[in-house]
Design a protein around this motif. Structure first.
Motif, PDB file in Angstrom:
ATOM      1  N   UNK A 121      71.323 -11.519 -18.028  1.00  0.00           N
ATOM      2  CA  UNK A 121      70.092 -10.761 -18.264  1.00  0.00           C
ATOM      3  C   UNK A 121      68.967 -11.772 -18.475  1.00  0.00           C
ATOM      4  N   UNK A 122      68.111 -11.929 -17.466  1.00  0.00           N
ATOM      5  CA  UNK A 122      67.065 -12.945 -17.501  1.00  0.00           C
ATOM      6  C   UNK A 122      65.751 -12.381 -18.020  1.00  0.00           C
ATOM      7  N   UNK A 123      65.087 -13.133 -18.910  1.00  0.00           N
ATOM      8  CA  UNK A 123      63.765 -12.767 -19.396  1.00  0.00           C
ATOM      9  C   UNK A 123      62.846 -13.984 -19.300  1.00  0.00           C
ATOM     10  N   UNK A 145      63.742 -18.078 -20.116  1.00  0.00           N
ATOM     11  CA  UNK A 145      63.129 -19.239 -19.491  1.00  0.00           C
ATOM     12  C   UNK A 145      61.638 -19.226 -19.814  1.00  0.00           C
ATOM     13  N   UNK A 146      61.081 -20.404 -20.010  1.00  0.00           N
ATOM     14  CA  UNK A 146      59.691 -20.538 -20.427  1.00  0.00           C
ATOM     15  C   UNK A 146      58.777 -20.727 -19.223  1.00  0.00           C
ATOM     16  N   UNK A 147      57.742 -19.910 -19.132  1.00  0.00           N
ATOM     17  CA  UNK A 147      56.652 -20.127 -18.177  1.00  0.00           C
ATOM     18  C   UNK A 147      55.489 -20.754 -18.922  1.00  0.00           C
ATOM     19  N   UNK A 148      54.777 -21.658 -18.274  1.00  0.00           N
ATOM     20  CA  UNK A 148      53.687 -22.342 -18.956  1.00  0.00           C
ATOM     21  C   UNK A 148      52.511 -22.545 -17.999  1.00  0.00           C
ATOM     22  N   UNK A 149      51.336 -22.702 -18.568  1.00  0.00           N
ATOM     23  CA  UNK A 149      50.109 -22.862 -17.799  1.00  0.00           C
ATOM     24  C   UNK A 149      50.192 -24.070 -16.871  1.00  0.00           C
ATOM     25  N   UNK A 150      49.806 -23.865 -15.608  1.00  0.00           N
ATOM     26  CA  UNK A 150      49.747 -24.956 -14.651  1.00  0.00           C
ATOM     27  C   UNK A 150      51.065 -25.341 -14.034  1.00  0.00           C
ATOM     28  N   UNK A 201      59.394 -15.636 -29.666  1.00  0.00           N
ATOM     29  CA  UNK A 201      60.459 -14.994 -30.439  1.00  0.00           C
ATOM     30  C   UNK A 201      61.586 -14.542 -29.522  1.00  0.00           C
ATOM     31  N   UNK A 202      61.225 -13.972 -28.370  1.00  0.00           N
ATOM     32  CA  UNK A 202      62.232 -13.571 -27.387  1.00  0.00           C
ATOM     33  C   UNK A 202      62.855 -14.805 -26.742  1.00  0.00           C
ATOM     34  N   UNK A 203      62.019 -15.799 -26.429  1.00  0.00           N
ATOM     35  CA  UNK A 203      62.520 -17.043 -25.832  1.00  0.00           C
ATOM     36  C   UNK A 203      63.629 -17.648 -26.685  1.00  0.00           C
ATOM     37  N   UNK A 204      63.411 -17.719 -27.987  1.00  0.00           N
ATOM     38  CA  UNK A 204      64.382 -18.347 -28.888  1.00  0.00           C
ATOM     39  C   UNK A 204      65.630 -17.513 -29.086  1.00  0.00           C
ATOM     40  N   UNK A 205      65.601 -16.244 -28.660  1.00  0.00           N
ATOM     41  CA  UNK A 205      66.742 -15.360 -28.892  1.00  0.00           C
ATOM     42  C   UNK A 205      67.787 -15.416 -27.794  1.00  0.00           C
ATOM     43  N   UNK A 206      67.523 -16.138 -26.707  1.00  0.00           N
ATOM     44  CA  UNK A 206      68.453 -16.166 -25.585  1.00  0.00           C
ATOM     45  C   UNK A 206      69.753 -16.867 -25.916  1.00  0.00           C
ATOM     46  N   UNK A 252      48.766 -16.059 -10.901  1.00  0.00           N
ATOM     47  CA  UNK A 252      49.161 -15.904 -12.302  1.00  0.00           C
ATOM     48  C   UNK A 252      50.341 -14.949 -12.361  1.00  0.00           C
ATOM     49  N   UNK A 253      51.248 -15.216 -13.280  1.00  0.00           N
ATOM     50  CA  UNK A 253      52.312 -14.257 -13.559  1.00  0.00           C
ATOM     51  C   UNK A 253      52.077 -13.710 -14.960  1.00  0.00           C
ATOM     52  N   UNK A 254      52.605 -12.539 -15.224  1.00  0.00           N
ATOM     53  CA  UNK A 254      52.350 -11.874 -16.490  1.00  0.00           C
ATOM     54  C   UNK A 254      53.673 -11.579 -17.175  1.00  0.00           C
ATOM     55  N   UNK A 255      53.761 -11.929 -18.434  1.00  0.00           N
ATOM     56  CA  UNK A 255      54.952 -11.604 -19.206  1.00  0.00           C
ATOM     57  C   UNK A 255      54.555 -11.061 -20.568  1.00  0.00           C
ATOM     58  N   UNK A 256      55.293 -10.090 -21.031  1.00  0.00           N
ATOM     59  CA  UNK A 256      55.050  -9.502 -22.351  1.00  0.00           C
ATOM     60  C   UNK A 256      55.817 -10.221 -23.455  1.00  0.00           C
TER      61      UNK A 256
END
Length: 324
Positions: free
Chosen positions: A45-47, A14-19, A71-76, A63-67
């Motif tokens: 398995x959620x990322x 799932x995508x997190x985005x600014x704002x 590339x990982x987003x598109x692999x789901x 703010x949330x932090x993700x590593x």
């Protein structure tokens, strides 16, 4: 006795985005991210990902932090866009490419609320029916004329691409996906844990302009609907429903539309399809008898309406979800 299964489940990104408001992200986390040790099967398995790994500022000054990046987003196996920061802007080339890459690879791509704009900007919605929050529907229609925008529904399942209206409709879509993947019993259990209605038809209206006022007609309408639910196996006409509510047909249709956002006939069809699910899941009753038991005039009519609502045939549904 149920035992926890440690096998890895299908990946959801799932995508997190600014704002962003974290509500839609929270929906995805609740449904796909929480462990479900009560189920004898691997869960998802959620990322959480972002266009740029690192801190992502959200509404409220947090703010949330993700590593994890695109590339990982598109692999789901299932890829979810829960919104966009600006419906007037195109998705970045990198995000559009990631969405297309996921889809080309065979992923199931989903949007919640304004996330449909990112899918449209990536070209995934061209020639398809899609929905978004009712307030953004005209903008989506104008900016992407190749998309058949339906602003009247909670969500749309087009197989490999799924879109939903705003906020809570995203929860309906996520539960719909659980139902597809794991069957109605599991989806209902997840809904109970969330304390929400187990199944709202995607075709249900997302917004009712004028709710029915609180007057004696409320109870009369409710009683007519309760009577219908108790007599689904018999022919039920609008005339019969109106008579039960002590209204003229015209008055009944007006009250019914204001209260439910749909027509009595469409509501009856939905209730009959819903009633058939338990028979298909728990019994070996022939399809012809199931059709009759829930009030369809013929197996052909039953199959038609079932396929329209569930995107599969009664027989295929039984094979997938029969509780042995």
């Amino acid at each position: 006795m149920l035992h926890r299964v440690e096998r890895r489940g299908p990946s959801v990104t799932v995508l997190a985005y600014e704002g962003m408001s974290v509500f839609e992200l929270g929906i995805v986390t609740e449904v796909f991210g929480l462990p479900r040790p009560e189920f004898d099967r691997p869960w998802y398995e959620l990322t959480i990902c972002a266009e740029t790994p690192g801190p992502v500022r959200v509404v409220g000054g947090a703010a949330l932090h993700t590593e994890h990046g695109l590339d990982v987003f598109a692999s789901g196996r299932t890829v979810i866009v829960p919104g966009v920061p600006d419906v007037r802007a195109d998705p970045s080339p990198a995000l559009a490419a990631a969405i297309r890459s996921a889809h080309d690879r065979g992923a199931r791509v989903m949007s919640i609320c304004s996330g449909a704009f990112a899918l449209a900007g990536a070209g995934l919605l061209d020639g398809r029916r899609a929905t978004t929050h009712w307030r953004y529907a005209e903008a989506l229609r104008t900016r992407y004329p190749a998309v058949e925008v339906d602003a009247e529904v909670l969500y749309l399942d087009d197989g490999d691409v799924l879109t939903s209206a705003g906020s809570a409709a995203g929860l309906d879509l996520c539960l719909h996906v659980v139902r597809l993947d794991h069957g109605p019993a599991i989806a209902n259990a997840v809904a109970r844990r969330l304390v929400v209605q187990p199944h709202r038809d995607g075709g249900q209206a997302q917004f009712i302009e004028a709710p029915m006022p609180e007057d004696p007609a409320d109870d009369r309408l409710s009683r007519s609907m309760e009577w219908a639910l108790g007599n689904l196996s018999t022919p039920i006409s609008v005339e019969a429903l109106a008579r039960r509510a002590h209204m003229s047909e015209r008055t009944y249709l007006r009250h019914f539309a204001r209260a439910t956002g749909t027509t009595p006939i469409r509501w009856l069809i939905g209730q009959r399809v819903h009633a058939s699910l338990a028979l298909l899941e728990t019994t070996g009753t022939p399809i012809e008898e199931v059709a009759s038991a829930v009030g369809f005039e013929s197996p052909v009519t039953f199959r038609h309406h079932f396929t329209q609502a569930m995107r599969t045939s009664p027989s295929a549904y039984r094979r997938a979800f029969h509780l042995s």
